[in-house]
Motif scaffolding. Structure first.
Motif, PDB file in Angstrom:
ATOM      1  N   ALA A  38       0.827  -1.203   0.000  1.00  0.00           N
ATOM      2  CA  ALA A  38       0.000   0.000   0.000  1.00  0.00           C
ATOM      3  C   ALA A  38       0.864   1.257   0.000  1.00  0.00           C
ATOM      4  CB  ALA A  38      -0.931  -0.016   1.204  1.00  0.00           C
ATOM      5  N   LEU A  39       1.956   1.239   0.759  1.00  0.00           N
ATOM      6  CA  LEU A  39       2.860   2.382   0.816  1.00  0.00           C
ATOM      7  C   LEU A  39       3.464   2.663  -0.550  1.00  0.00           C
ATOM      8  CD1 LEU A  39       4.574   4.521   2.308  1.00  0.00           C
ATOM      9  CD2 LEU A  39       6.211   2.684   2.815  1.00  0.00           C
ATOM     10  N   ILE A  40       3.942   1.615  -1.219  1.00  0.00           N
ATOM     11  CA  ILE A  40       4.571   1.781  -2.528  1.00  0.00           C
ATOM     12  C   ILE A  40       3.575   2.342  -3.537  1.00  0.00           C
ATOM     13  CG2 ILE A  40       5.606   0.502  -4.449  1.00  0.00           C
ATOM     14  CD1 ILE A  40       6.814  -1.364  -2.279  1.00  0.00           C
ATOM     15  N   GLU A  41       2.339   1.866  -3.479  1.00  0.00           N
ATOM     16  CA  GLU A  41       1.311   2.385  -4.370  1.00  0.00           C
ATOM     17  C   GLU A  41       1.031   3.853  -4.082  1.00  0.00           C
ATOM     18  OE1 GLU A  41      -3.419   1.644  -5.341  1.00  0.00           O
ATOM     19  OE2 GLU A  41      -2.197   0.005  -4.550  1.00  0.00           O
ATOM     20  N   ALA A  42       0.983   4.208  -2.816  1.00  0.00           N
ATOM     21  CA  ALA A  42       0.668   5.584  -2.427  1.00  0.00           C
ATOM     22  C   ALA A  42       1.788   6.550  -2.794  1.00  0.00           C
ATOM     23  CB  ALA A  42       0.389   5.649  -0.928  1.00  0.00           C
ATOM     24  N   MET A  43       3.009   6.059  -2.978  1.00  0.00           N
ATOM     25  CA  MET A  43       4.143   6.927  -3.296  1.00  0.00           C
ATOM     26  C   MET A  43       4.124   7.417  -4.739  1.00  0.00           C
ATOM     27  SD  MET A  43       7.226   5.043  -1.218  1.00  0.00           S
ATOM     28  CE  MET A  43       8.421   6.324  -1.532  1.00  0.00           C
ATOM     29  N   ASP A  44       3.380   6.759  -5.620  1.00  0.00           N
ATOM     30  CA  ASP A  44       3.290   7.199  -7.006  1.00  0.00           C
ATOM     31  C   ASP A  44       2.788   8.652  -7.043  1.00  0.00           C
ATOM     32  OD1 ASP A  44       1.880   7.466  -9.766  1.00  0.00           O
ATOM     33  OD2 ASP A  44       2.964   5.570  -9.938  1.00  0.00           O
ATOM     34  N   PRO A  45       3.410   9.596  -7.786  1.00  0.00           N
ATOM     35  CA  PRO A  45       4.311   9.391  -8.924  1.00  0.00           C
ATOM     36  C   PRO A  45       5.804   9.336  -8.599  1.00  0.00           C
ATOM     37  CG  PRO A  45       3.738  11.691  -8.782  1.00  0.00           C
ATOM     38  CD  PRO A  45       2.993  11.002  -7.677  1.00  0.00           C
ATOM     39  N   ARG A  65       3.600   2.151 -10.493  1.00  0.00           N
ATOM     40  CA  ARG A  65       3.524   2.513 -11.908  1.00  0.00           C
ATOM     41  C   ARG A  65       4.715   3.366 -12.338  1.00  0.00           C
ATOM     42  NH1 ARG A  65       1.742   7.106 -14.661  1.00  0.00           N
ATOM     43  NH2 ARG A  65       1.561   8.065 -12.601  1.00  0.00           N
ATOM     44  N   ALA A  66       5.099   4.339 -11.499  1.00  0.00           N
ATOM     45  CA  ALA A  66       6.195   5.235 -11.855  1.00  0.00           C
ATOM     46  C   ALA A  66       7.512   4.476 -12.012  1.00  0.00           C
ATOM     47  CB  ALA A  66       6.333   6.328 -10.794  1.00  0.00           C
ATOM     48  N   ALA A  67       7.753   3.471 -11.182  1.00  0.00           N
ATOM     49  CA  ALA A  67       8.974   2.674 -11.294  1.00  0.00           C
ATOM     50  C   ALA A  67       8.974   1.869 -12.591  1.00  0.00           C
ATOM     51  CB  ALA A  67       9.098   1.744 -10.092  1.00  0.00           C
ATOM     52  N   ILE A 122       6.428  10.666 -16.430  1.00  0.00           N
ATOM     53  CA  ILE A 122       5.393   9.985 -15.655  1.00  0.00           C
ATOM     54  C   ILE A 122       3.997  10.443 -16.062  1.00  0.00           C
ATOM     55  CG2 ILE A 122       4.520   9.505 -13.346  1.00  0.00           C
ATOM     56  CD1 ILE A 122       7.284   8.289 -13.969  1.00  0.00           C
ATOM     57  N   SER A 123       3.814  11.754 -16.229  1.00  0.00           N
ATOM     58  CA  SER A 123       2.488  12.266 -16.569  1.00  0.00           C
ATOM     59  C   SER A 123       2.107  11.924 -18.002  1.00  0.00           C
ATOM     60  CB  SER A 123       2.443  13.789 -16.366  1.00  0.00           C
ATOM     61  OG  SER A 123       3.365  14.441 -17.229  1.00  0.00           O
ATOM     62  N   TRP A 124       3.077  11.932 -18.903  1.00  0.00           N
ATOM     63  CA  TRP A 124       2.805  11.595 -20.299  1.00  0.00           C
ATOM     64  C   TRP A 124       2.307  10.166 -20.423  1.00  0.00           C
ATOM     65  CZ3 TRP A 124       5.161   8.024 -23.645  1.00  0.00           C
ATOM     66  CH2 TRP A 124       4.800   8.131 -24.996  1.00  0.00           C
ATOM     67  N   ASP A 125       2.934   9.246 -19.695  1.00  0.00           N
ATOM     68  CA  ASP A 125       2.505   7.848 -19.753  1.00  0.00           C
ATOM     69  C   ASP A 125       1.104   7.683 -19.195  1.00  0.00           C
ATOM     70  OD1 ASP A 125       3.617   4.837 -20.007  1.00  0.00           O
ATOM     71  OD2 ASP A 125       2.375   5.010 -18.217  1.00  0.00           O
ATOM     72  N   THR A 165      -1.974   6.225 -21.497  1.00  0.00           N
ATOM     73  CA  THR A 165      -2.573   4.922 -21.216  1.00  0.00           C
ATOM     74  C   THR A 165      -3.837   5.009 -20.379  1.00  0.00           C
ATOM     75  OG1 THR A 165      -1.237   4.634 -19.216  1.00  0.00           O
ATOM     76  CG2 THR A 165      -0.300   3.851 -21.289  1.00  0.00           C
ATOM     77  N   GLY A 166      -4.027   6.146 -19.707  1.00  0.00           N
ATOM     78  CA  GLY A 166      -5.186   6.268 -18.837  1.00  0.00           C
ATOM     79  C   GLY A 166      -5.127   5.344 -17.643  1.00  0.00           C
ATOM     80  N   THR A 167      -3.898   4.993 -17.213  1.00  0.00           N
ATOM     81  CA  THR A 167      -3.742   4.061 -16.099  1.00  0.00           C
ATOM     82  C   THR A 167      -3.745   4.782 -14.778  1.00  0.00           C
ATOM     83  OG1 THR A 167      -1.352   4.229 -16.289  1.00  0.00           O
ATOM     84  CG2 THR A 167      -2.424   2.415 -17.455  1.00  0.00           C
ATOM     85  N   THR A 168      -3.969   4.011 -13.726  1.00  0.00           N
ATOM     86  CA  THR A 168      -3.847   4.515 -12.365  1.00  0.00           C
ATOM     87  C   THR A 168      -2.711   3.770 -11.699  1.00  0.00           C
ATOM     88  OG1 THR A 168      -5.451   2.872 -11.627  1.00  0.00           O
ATOM     89  CG2 THR A 168      -6.282   5.067 -12.160  1.00  0.00           C
ATOM     90  N   PRO A 169      -2.108   4.333 -10.644  1.00  0.00           N
ATOM     91  CA  PRO A 169      -0.983   3.682  -9.993  1.00  0.00           C
ATOM     92  C   PRO A 169      -1.328   2.269  -9.545  1.00  0.00           C
ATOM     93  CG  PRO A 169      -1.220   5.937  -9.190  1.00  0.00           C
ATOM     94  CD  PRO A 169      -2.435   5.627 -10.026  1.00  0.00           C
ATOM     95  N   VAL A 170      -0.445   1.315  -9.855  1.00  0.00           N
ATOM     96  CA  VAL A 170      -0.618  -0.055  -9.412  1.00  0.00           C
ATOM     97  C   VAL A 170       0.700  -0.612  -8.949  1.00  0.00           C
ATOM     98  CG1 VAL A 170      -2.579  -0.569 -10.915  1.00  0.00           C
ATOM     99  CG2 VAL A 170      -0.262  -0.942 -11.764  1.00  0.00           C
ATOM    100  N   THR A 171       0.656  -1.557  -8.044  1.00  0.00           N
ATOM    101  CA  THR A 171       1.855  -2.255  -7.636  1.00  0.00           C
ATOM    102  C   THR A 171       1.853  -3.622  -8.275  1.00  0.00           C
ATOM    103  OG1 THR A 171       0.720  -2.965  -5.651  1.00  0.00           O
ATOM    104  CG2 THR A 171       2.120  -1.023  -5.461  1.00  0.00           C
TER     105      THR A 171
END
Length: 291
Positions: free
Chosen positions: A113-120, A137-139, A274-277, A281-287
């Motif tokens: 959960a922490l890693i997901e919340a750290m995006d972007p 997602r950012a990684a 990060i914002s361009w991707d 893709t219209g994605t949301t942060p995922v781990t």
């Protein structure tokens, strides 16, 4: 596991890195067969007999006093990590065997959960063998698509040495690769058997001459903080700050994050990447998915 050959490899590797002139030794009257200090020179600098030091290198001594160990550490100019490693190599064997290292790491739900919340902010959780356990997602955008890899192949060392992409991603590839191998060396506990680590090392040593050469250097390294240059085709080269945080109670897991100096060209490029991707893709942060 500790063997006489392991101790010998370590001590020879350390004395081979010392320039005799740097410790005040005059030029030798006879050609040196190998670089660095000779056994007798280390013995003289440490104040022990040549025979004793030779037997130590061969693993043929019993308990070594703290005074003698300190003298040898000073003679070889060992850093704190190397001193800890040497003492683990020559320390007394435990009364009963230590437990084996866990074959598969478990990631706490809270960490995911922490890693997901750290995006972007790009964030990656690794195990001591450099296995990639969780990422956001950012990684994935910054480094590589870990989701597309089979679970067994999600390993930074394996990616660095077996993927051409990694050599493109890091303009200073050799520096990154050598420190990664040194970190694997440091993670190889002398008293704790780790079949998974031995399998990884064996595989990479066969598949990559570079890995085999760096492993033979027997350098030790612990990830901390610093800067890395990273190249991305869409935005070019960025200089990013990395921070490494050890996760307590996790059997050696550590979290790595990447940021840029605020207002710098690299900051602008990272934000754009990060914002361009996300827009494309219209994605949301995922781990990481759970395999």
């Amino acid at each position: 596991m500790t063997t006489p050959s392991t101790l010998r490899e370590f001590l020879i590797s350390r004395r081979s890195e010392i320039d005799p002139a740097s410790v005040g030794l005059p030029p030798s009257s006879t050609p040196r067969r190998s670089r660095g200090l000779r056994r007798e020179e280390v013995a003289a600098l440490a104040g022990v007999s040549v025979d004793y030091y030779a037997r130590l290198e061969q693993g043929r001594v019993g308990n070594v006093s703290d005074q003698v160990l300190t003298a040898i550490e000073n003679a070889l100019r060992l850093d704190p990590l190397e001193r800890e490693h040497l003492r683990a190599l020559v320390g007394p064997r435990p009364a009963k065997p230590l437990r084996s290292a866990p074959a598969k790491a478990r990631v706490r739900v809270g960490l995911r959960a922490l890693i997901e919340a750290m995006d972007p902010i790009p964030a990656i959780l690794q195990g001591p063998r450099m296995e990639v356990l969780a990422w956001n997602r950012a990684a994935r955008i910054l480094l590589t698509d870990f989701d597309a890899m089979p679970a067994r192949e999600r390993n930074i060392a394996r990616w660095l040495f077996l993927s051409q992409e990694a050599r493109t991603r890091y303009p200073d590839w050799e520096e990154v690769a050598t420190s990664t191998v040194a970190a694997l060396r440091a993670a190889r506990h002398p008293r704790l058997p780790d079949e998974a680590l031995e399998e990884l090392v064996g595989e990479l040593a066969v598949a990559s001459q570079d890995f085999a050469r760096y492993w033979a250097d027997y350098r030790l390294f612990k990830h901390g903080h610093g800067k890395k240059r990273i190249f991305q085709e869409t935005v070019g080269e960025m200089t990013l700050n990395y921070e490494t945080l050890d996760i307590s109670g996790s059997d050696g897991q550590f979290l790595s994050t990447y940021t840029a100096d605020v207002g710098s060209p690299s900051d602008e490029k990272l934000r754009l990447l990060i914002s361009w991707d996300a827009t494309l893709t219209g994605t949301t942060p995922v781990t990481s998915r759970r395999d």
